[in-house]
Design a protein around this motif. Structure first.
Motif, PDB file in Angstrom:
ATOM      1  N   LEU A   1       0.830  -1.203   0.000  1.00 31.30           N
ATOM      2  CA  LEU A   1       0.000   0.000   0.000  1.00 31.30           C
ATOM      3  C   LEU A   1       0.863   1.251   0.000  1.00 31.30           C
ATOM      4  N   ASN A   2       0.445   2.229  -0.755  1.00 27.67           N
ATOM      5  CA  ASN A   2       1.104   3.530  -0.726  1.00 27.67           C
ATOM      6  C   ASN A   2       1.037   4.096   0.693  1.00 27.67           C
ATOM      7  N   ARG A   3       2.060   4.839   1.091  1.00 32.53           N
ATOM      8  CA  ARG A   3       2.111   5.323   2.480  1.00 32.53           C
ATOM      9  C   ARG A   3       0.958   6.264   2.823  1.00 32.53           C
ATOM     10  N   TRP A   4       0.329   6.895   1.820  1.00 30.84           N
ATOM     11  CA  TRP A   4      -0.780   7.798   2.115  1.00 30.84           C
ATOM     12  C   TRP A   4      -2.004   7.036   2.640  1.00 30.84           C
ATOM     13  N   TRP A   5      -2.038   5.720   2.415  1.00 31.64           N
ATOM     14  CA  TRP A   5      -3.116   4.933   3.020  1.00 31.64           C
ATOM     15  C   TRP A   5      -3.005   4.940   4.542  1.00 31.64           C
ATOM     16  N   ARG A   6      -1.794   5.116   5.054  1.00 33.46           N
ATOM     17  CA  ARG A   6      -1.619   5.209   6.514  1.00 33.46           C
ATOM     18  C   ARG A   6      -2.325   6.454   7.038  1.00 33.46           C
ATOM     19  N   VAL A   7      -2.280   7.521   6.234  1.00 31.41           N
ATOM     20  CA  VAL A   7      -2.984   8.749   6.618  1.00 31.41           C
ATOM     21  C   VAL A   7      -4.488   8.507   6.640  1.00 31.41           C
ATOM     22  N   ILE A   8      -4.992   7.764   5.650  1.00 31.35           N
ATOM     23  CA  ILE A   8      -6.423   7.420   5.619  1.00 31.35           C
ATOM     24  C   ILE A   8      -6.798   6.651   6.886  1.00 31.35           C
ATOM     25  N   GLY A   9      -5.933   5.701   7.281  1.00 34.42           N
ATOM     26  CA  GLY A   9      -6.181   4.951   8.509  1.00 34.42           C
ATOM     27  C   GLY A   9      -6.230   5.853   9.727  1.00 34.42           C
ATOM     28  N   GLY A  10      -5.290   6.793   9.807  1.00 34.97           N
ATOM     29  CA  GLY A  10      -5.289   7.740  10.922  1.00 34.97           C
ATOM     30  C   GLY A  10      -6.513   8.633  10.916  1.00 34.97           C
ATOM     31  N   LEU A  11      -6.937   9.036   9.726  1.00 37.74           N
ATOM     32  CA  LEU A  11      -8.140   9.868   9.609  1.00 37.74           C
ATOM     33  C   LEU A  11      -9.387   9.121  10.075  1.00 37.74           C
ATOM     34  N   LEU A  12      -9.553   7.891   9.609  1.00 41.36           N
ATOM     35  CA  LEU A  12     -10.726   7.101  10.009  1.00 41.36           C
ATOM     36  C   LEU A  12     -10.763   6.932  11.524  1.00 41.36           C
ATOM     37  N   MET A  13      -9.602   6.627  12.102  1.00 37.44           N
ATOM     38  CA  MET A  13      -9.523   6.455  13.547  1.00 37.44           C
ATOM     39  C   MET A  13      -9.919   7.733  14.272  1.00 37.44           C
ATOM     40  N   ASN A  14      -9.346   8.849  13.847  1.00 34.14           N
ATOM     41  CA  ASN A  14      -9.534  10.098  14.587  1.00 34.14           C
ATOM     42  C   ASN A  14     -10.876  10.768  14.342  1.00 34.14           C
ATOM     43  N   ILE A  15     -11.465  10.572  13.166  1.00 36.16           N
ATOM     44  CA  ILE A  15     -12.810  11.123  12.945  1.00 36.16           C
ATOM     45  C   ILE A  15     -13.787  10.484  13.926  1.00 36.16           C
ATOM     46  N   ALA A  16     -13.637   9.168  14.129  1.00 29.22           N
ATOM     47  CA  ALA A  16     -14.497   8.469  15.088  1.00 29.22           C
ATOM     48  C   ALA A  16     -14.199   8.922  16.518  1.00 29.22           C
ATOM     49  N   LEU A  17     -12.920   9.013  16.862  1.00 22.71           N
ATOM     50  CA  LEU A  17     -12.548   9.427  18.217  1.00 22.71           C
ATOM     51  C   LEU A  17     -12.970  10.861  18.502  1.00 22.71           C
ATOM     52  N   GLY A  18     -13.001  11.702  17.462  1.00 22.42           N
ATOM     53  CA  GLY A  18     -13.357  13.111  17.645  1.00 22.42           C
ATOM     54  C   GLY A  18     -14.784  13.320  18.097  1.00 22.42           C
ATOM     55  N   SER A  19     -15.572  12.241  18.112  1.00 21.25           N
ATOM     56  CA  SER A  19     -16.943  12.324  18.630  1.00 21.25           C
ATOM     57  C   SER A  19     -16.946  12.732  20.099  1.00 21.25           C
ATOM     58  N   LEU A  20     -15.790  12.623  20.767  1.00 21.77           N
ATOM     59  CA  LEU A  20     -15.687  13.089  22.149  1.00 21.77           C
ATOM     60  C   LEU A  20     -16.108  14.555  22.248  1.00 21.77           C
TER      61      LEU A  20
END
Length: 417
Positions: free
Chosen positions: A19-38
């Motif tokens: 996977l291209n390294r920018w997919w790691r950013v997508i993973g971080g985004l998905l994680m943090n968008i959900a966590l940002g519900s705080l």
């Protein structure tokens, strides 16, 4: 090793699916968008208070517990991430934050809510948030500020997505209990996908065609400081003070915005609908664009600039508060400056003390945010109780920002001796 193979090692993770390294950013985004519900907790406050007759101090304590547990868990999760890698730590966060939300739907007492949202949700945030930052720091030594900013920008954007969705559609249509369940399921899917994308690069990874420039304003250390070594550098304490006071200043103002707007005649419905979105966009923009700026201007320089702007913006926000348009402009700026500290401090920790132990090293620095979350709103509320207006809260926030600026000016790149 052939030249072709060397190029492959430089550009993808050995042993992965390539996977291209920018997919790691997508993973971080998905994680943090959900966590940002705080940050979107506020949309549940009114329906919970209406059904159970709880006071605002009671529901505020739920959020406070979540913030404190989040900040403290980050240290443990950071250490585990450094030792075990990001996958199992982020998966633990994914399960806990989703479970916490789902269990909140069965709330019948305040203590139950303290445990489900405050403790379980706080633990989930700590484990989930601990992984994207080290992963981005390792995959993007050339664009560290931007990559970290994009990943943690999702945290700021989470409330802009799920706050209005819950307040405008889910809660009125299905009720707050079903809303907790729906969000829990959505967050589980998002965070589990994010967990599978969050992997470290191979040892010695460098982006293809990139070589570090020692003279760059965002040059990273070549030495990995242990937590003990980091704690022996004066820079850590100056940055901790700047982080704590800078975020406390922002949170003090942010926590008083709705009652302040009411006091100057701006309808709370207007502030609730637009303010949440404007604030979240400012928060996410600060994390992403200030992260990008720090790659070119230097981490500490950007932190100094944004804390300085924050110091000036807070009294202005008080002065123009009666004008809705001006209020939203200044609100955007204050949130931008606040969001900057969450991304640029993370990139700075990796640059200053190395990436090997960045999980726990940044976790220790991140305790400053926990202290800010604990004190910011409380100080603002106490100042209002004493002076019966919001002027002292906003001007005190400017003083806190000034202290943060002085500490940031004293912070220098640490040297290993």
């Amino acid at each position: 090793m052939s030249t072709a193979m060397a190029g492959k090692v430089d550009s993808i993770e050995v042993g992965s699916t390539g996977l291209n390294r920018w997919w790691r950013v997508i993973g971080g985004l998905l994680m943090n968008i959900a966590l940002g519900s705080l940050y979107a907790w506020s949309v549940f406050v009114a329906p919970l208070e209406k059904e159970f007759g709880w006071k605002r101090a009671d529901t505020s304590t739920v959020f406070t517990i979540a913030v404190v547990v989040f900040a403290l868990t980050f240290i443990l999760a950071g250490r585990l991430q450094d030792k075990l890698g990001p996958f199992f730590v982020s998966l633990t966060g994914a399960i806990l934050v989703s479970l916490g939300f789902f269990l909140c739907s069965f709330t019948s007492s305040l203590t139950y809510l303290f445990i489900c949202f405050g403790v379980i949700g706080g633990l989930g945030n700590g484990f989930g948030y601990a992984t994207p930052i080290p992963v981005m720091a390792k995959w993007f030594p050339d664009k560290r500020g931007l990559a970290v900013g994009l990943a943690v920008g999702g945290y700021g954007a989470g409330s802009a997505i799920f706050g209005p969705l819950s307040a405008s559609y889910l809660i009125p249509t299905y009720g707050w209990r079903t809303t907790f369940q729906v969000l829990g399921v959505i967050f589980f899917v998002m965070t589990v996908i994010g967990s599978f994308l969050l992997k470290n690069p191979p040892a010695g990874y460098k982006p293809s065609g990139w070589s570090p420039a020692a003279t760059s304003k965002a040059a990273a250390t070549t030495y990995d400081f242990s937590p003990g070594e980091m704690l022996r550098t004066p820079t850590f304490y100056f940055m901790w003070i700047a982080y704590a006071f800078g975020c406390a200043a922002g949170l003090m103002v942010i926590s008083q915005l709705v009652p302040f707007a009411k006091s100057v005649g701006i309808p709370s419905i207007t502030l609730a609908s637009l303010g949440l979105v404007v604030g979240a966009v400012g928060n996410a923009s600060g994390r992403i664009l200030s992260g990008w700026m720090s790659d070119h201007l230097g981490r500490i320089n950007v932190l100094r600039l944004m804390i300085g702007i924050s110091m000036v913006a807070m009294p202005i926000l008080y002065q123009v508060g009666g004008n809705a348009a001006a209020l939203f402009v200044m609100l955007f700026i204050v949130y931008w400056c606040y969001g900057t500290q969450l991304s640029v401090n993370a990139a700075t920790a990796a640059d200053f003390w190395g990436t090997k132990n960045v999980g726990i090293n940044y976790g220790l620095l991140f305790t400053a945010w926990g202290v800010a979350g604990l004190l910011g709103g409380r100080i603002g509320g106490k100042l209002f109780d004493k002076y019966h207006n919001y002027q002292m809260a906003f001007y005190t926030a400017a003083v806190l920002a000034l202290i943060a600026l002085v500490a940031e000016l004293l912070a220098k790149r640490p040297k290993h001796v």
